[in-house]
Each structure stands twice: as structure tokens, then as C-alpha cells.
Enzyme design. Structure first.
Site, short mmCIF file in Angstrom:
data_model
loop_
_atom_site.label_atom_id
_atom_site.label_comp_id
_atom_site.label_asym_id
_atom_site.label_seq_id
_atom_site.Cartn_x
_atom_site.Cartn_y
_atom_site.Cartn_z
N ASP A 6 14.62 -3.96 79.94
CA ASP A 6 13.77 -4.86 81.08
C ASP A 6 12.91 -5.61 80.39
O ASP A 6 12.86 -6.12 79.23
CB ASP A 6 13.17 -3.62 81.58
N ASP A 16 14.90 -8.18 91.57
CA ASP A 16 15.62 -6.87 91.93
C ASP A 16 16.27 -6.83 93.28
O ASP A 16 15.33 -7.65 94.34
CB ASP A 16 14.43 -5.59 91.80
#
Length: 471
Positions: free
Chosen positions: A149, A209
């Protein structure tokens, strides 16, 4: 109507710069599997992973190709005195090696998560500056996949060079361990990842996202579709928002390195069946990873039958590995409750000389849509074989498992064996080369030169076809 046309140049940037097929030999087709984040977020445990893997296997989904079981954030309790990561003993009482061994013994692959920052997105220890010891931790625990991430990155972004080197540090560390580990970047497309990702990774996120909405705008996802260089990617991005951002990026992806449009929302939230079919079809067509985001223990029959549609998965797993191109896009007047409305046509080549075609209706009403060979083969010259041949049309959503059968499998009253395609016994590549009819859909007609392919497409729905040269 307002028209947008996106025709890929005959020589793509990928061809110009000679991107290698795979930097580590992995990712020859887009990865398939399950990740806990979309449904469970931080509510993770050893039991969740192992029970989910067993359920995926029982439902026949493992043998369809969903092999990676990916543990997302919130698994760690910190570091030990030597600086190595430590798994939370309450959530994972037997340790990560036990999870890996259980998954491997059942023919799954094990994925884990970290962040190229001081902390992960949920505030657990990150791997920035500790790449080598963390890569060794993953290798020691027999991990096959790392989702990496972008949170708490200490401001180490802003140019492609800065982000490239931050992510390359973990790439080098993983390779140094000697264990093959699929490397999945989750940096939200920041700093034009699609330009540099393929040299160091197997897939890379290209947007903020996803959320289980088809068109809904959200201020937390501030960039509109087609803003591929979004300075603040955000989150809660709709399916159409992400798809439109991905439209120009296909030329920078291929065998060994894939644009990742984020986990699938099929079976998550309240998408309609047509929206779920469109979502799954387009992710397959642009060669995004197919990562289940739903709770497989509580799948609807209709969602299960989407995840198990072999003819659509075969498009995603096609060995040629060329993402489809958006050929045209029109805005339409019948907008939905969020003021969104558009229609699109996408097309792309397949390994055996076939072509995949999608007519996507983002409007609020069902509508007639059409296309021609000139649009489908948009790079072909007049008089070419593609434009002067007749093509058989196969509906890729025909022969879908009916809800009654799907329910019986979900309720364990019927085995998936013999109903679903088994890619463990016969890979998609081999099935395609052997003309296995389960991978081609159902023939519904033919398209000759100068003719028009006409169909009616439901609101927020798709018509999805494989074209094959007519005998």
C-alpha cells in the site's frame, strides 16, 4: 449527444519502450483470488482465512482459478526485538506459517499486506526503510503474494522517479529472498504508475479505492473519469469512474504486469444483477485482476453465477494478455439519479484470432445499441481480412448457471463438480486451444462486412460478445 473517441495508436508506448513480459516470471495472466478488505476490513483472523479458503474450494471457485487468498491490513501486533514483524497472536494463534501451510496443502496461494510507509493504512507497522527484513519475514512465512500500500509514506511521492524508487526497494528485497512472490502495488495510480510499474511489479492499482456503486459521484473520489493523473486519488470511487480512468492505460499493461482496477464488488452492497455483470465483464476485458471482495459464505446465487462464468473469465485469462480499448463514448440525456449517463463500445484482440466486444450502457433506460466491423477492428485498414470476413457472434453471458442450480451449490445440496469449468484440470489456455465450448459462450448469429451488430442493452448493463472467424 456529446462524443468522445479514444483510439489507441498503432504503436503503443509499451511497444516503443520494450516492456519485458514479466520482471520475475509471475503474473503471466491477471491474478485471481479473494481479499478480505472490501467486506471485513480489520476484522481478520486465522479462522476467517481458513474457513473462506475451504468455502472457495467447496464452491468450485478455486478450480476456476481463484487461487490467491489475500490477508489485508490489521494482522500485525508490532515488531520483535530484532525488528521483525510479529503476527497478532489473538487473531493468528498458530502463526502465519500455519496459515500458509494449510492454504498450500489445499492448493491455494497465500497473500499478505504491508505499506510503503512508516505505518499501514490502519496504523500498523509499515515497511518503509525496513524492506529487507520484512521481505524476509514474508518469505520465511511462505507467502506467495504481497499487496503493498501507500499510506504514511513520509511525503515520498510527487514525481514518478521518487515513487518508483520507493516501491523498487521492496521489489528488490523480495527478489533477494529467492522466493517467487507476486508483487502487487497499491499506490492508487499516484505518479503515473502505469508508466513504470511493469519493470518492478506484477500489478499496480491505477485509481482510488472502489466502492459498491455503479455511477455515484463522491467528493472523497474527487477526480472525474478520464483524469488518469489524479493528484488526489481518494476512495469511494464508483465502478464507472474507475473504468473511465483506466481507458487510456491498457497500452501500458500486458503479460507480467497488469493495471489493477481494485477488488470486485460483485456480491458486495446493492448493485443490480446487470451492474454486477457489467462490472465483472469490464474488469475481465481490460485484464484487471479478478479478486473477489465479497463474503463467500453469504453470496447471492446471482453473484455466485457471475463469479463462475467461465466464458467471461477466459477473456481475462487469455494468453495474449492485451487489454481491450474503449473505441467510443457518448454522453446521453437519460441520466440516472446522480446525473450520470453515457454509453461506450470497447474492443480487443484475443490469442486465437478472436475479438472481444462490449456495448456498455451507463444510461438509466434500456436502449438499442449497435456497432460495426469498422469500429470493432478500428486499427484495420479498408480491405483488410478483418473487415472483409464474416464473424460468428457468441454471447458470453449465455449458458450462465441458473439461480436454482447456483442456490443448490451454495446450500451444499449439489456439488460444483461437473457444473463449473475446472481450470486445474484444463487451463484456460489449453481449453481455448482445444475449442472447449464452455469458454466461448453461445453462438447467436453472424456479422458480415458492411452489416451492423444490433442489440438492446439494459440500463447500467452490458452486451458482451466474442467474435470468431466464420467457418
Amino acid at each position: 449527444m456529446f462524443a468522445f473517441y479514444f483510439l489507441t495508436a498503432c504503436i503503443s508506448l509499451k511497444g516503443v519502450f520494450g516492456v519485458s513480459p514479466s520482471y520475475n516470471g509471475l503474473g503471466l495472466t491477471p491474478q485471481m483470488g479473494w481479499d478480505n478488505w472490501n467486506t471485513f476490513a480489520c476484522d481478520v483472523s486465522e479462522q476467517l482465512l481458513l474457513d473462506t479458503a475451504d468455502r472457495i474450494s467447496d464452491l468450485g471457485l478455486k478450480d476456476m482459478g481463484y487461487k490467491y487468498v489475500i490477508l489485508d491490513d490489521c494482522w500485525s501486533s508490532g515488531r520483535d526485538s530484532d525488528g521483525f514483524l510479529v503476527a497478532d497472536k489473538h487473531k493468528f494463534p498458530n502463526g502465519m506459517g500455519h496459515v500458509a501451510d494449510h492454504l498450500h496443502n489445499n492448493s491455494f496461494l497465500f497473500g499478505m499486506y504491508s505499506s510503503a510507509g512508516e505505518y499501514t493504512c490502519a496504523g500498523y507497522p509499515g515497511s518503509l526503510g525496513r524492506e529487507e527484513e520484512d521481505a524476509q519475514f514474508f518469505a520465511n512465512n511462505r507467502v506467495d503474494y504481497l499487496k503493498y500500500d501507500n499510506c504514511y509514506n513520509k511525503g515520498q511521492f510527487g514525481t514518478p522517479d521518487v515513487s518508483y524508487h520507493r516501491y523498487k526497494a521492496m521489489s528488490d528485497a523480495l527478489n533477494k529472498t529467492g522466493r517467487p512472490i507476486f508483487y502487487s502495488l497499491c499506490n492508487w495510480g499516484q505518479d503515473l504508475t502505469f508508466y513504470w510499474g511493469s519493470g518492478i511489479a506484477n500489478s499496480w492499482r491505477m485509481s482510488g479505492d472502489i466502492t459498491a456503486e455503479f455511477t455515484r459521484p463522491d467528493s472523497r473520489c474527487p477526480c472525474d473519469g478520464d483524469e488518469y493523473d489524479c493528484k488526489y486519488a481518494g476512495f469511494h470511487c464508483s465502478i464507472m469512474n474507475i473504468l473511465n480512468k483506466a481507458a487510456p492505460m491498457g497500452q501500458n499493461a500486458g503479460v507480467g504486469g497488469w493495471n489493477d482496477l481494485d477488488n470486485l464488488e460483485v456480491g458486495v452492497g446493492n448493485l443490480t444483477d446487470d451492474e454486477e455483470k457489467a462490472h465483472f465483464s469490464m474488469w475481465a476485458m481490460v485484464k484487471s485482476p479478478l479478486i473477489i471482495g465479497a463474503d463467500v459464505n453469504h453470496l447471492k446465487a446471482s453473484s455466485y453465477s457471475i463469479y463462475s462464468q467461465a466464458s467471461v473469465i477466459a477473456i481475462n485469462q487469455d494468453p495474449k494478455g492485451i487489454p481491450a480499448t474503449r473505441v467510443w463514448r457518448y454522453y446521453v440525456s437519460d441520466t440516472d439519479e446522480y446525473g450520470q449517463g453515457e454509453i461506450q463500445m470497447w474492443s480487443g484482440p484475443l490469442d486465437n484470432g478472436d475479438q472481444v466486444v462490449a456495448l456498455l450502457n451507463g444510461g438509466s433506460v434500456a436502449r438499442p445499441m449497435n456497432t460495426t466491423l469498422e469500429e470493432i477492428f478500428f486499427d484495420s485498414n479498408l480491405g483488410s481480412k478483418e473487415l472483409t470476413s464474416t464473424w460468428d457472434i457468441y454471447d458470453l453471458w449465455a449458458n450462465r448457471v441458473d439461480n436454482s442450480t447456483a442456490s443448490a451449490i451454495l446450500e451444499q445440496n449439489k456439488a460444483a463438480t461437473g457444473i463449473l469449468y475446472n481450470a486445474t484440470e484444463q487451463s484456460y489456455k489449453d481449453g481455448l486451444s482445444k475449442n472447449d465450448t464452455r469458454l466461448f459462450g453461445q453462438k447467436i448469429g453472424s456479422l458480415s462486412p458492411n452489416a451492423i451488430l444490433n442489440t438492446t442493452v439494459p440500463a447500467h448493463g452490458i452486451a458482451f460478445y466474442r467474435l470468431r472467424p466464420s467457418a
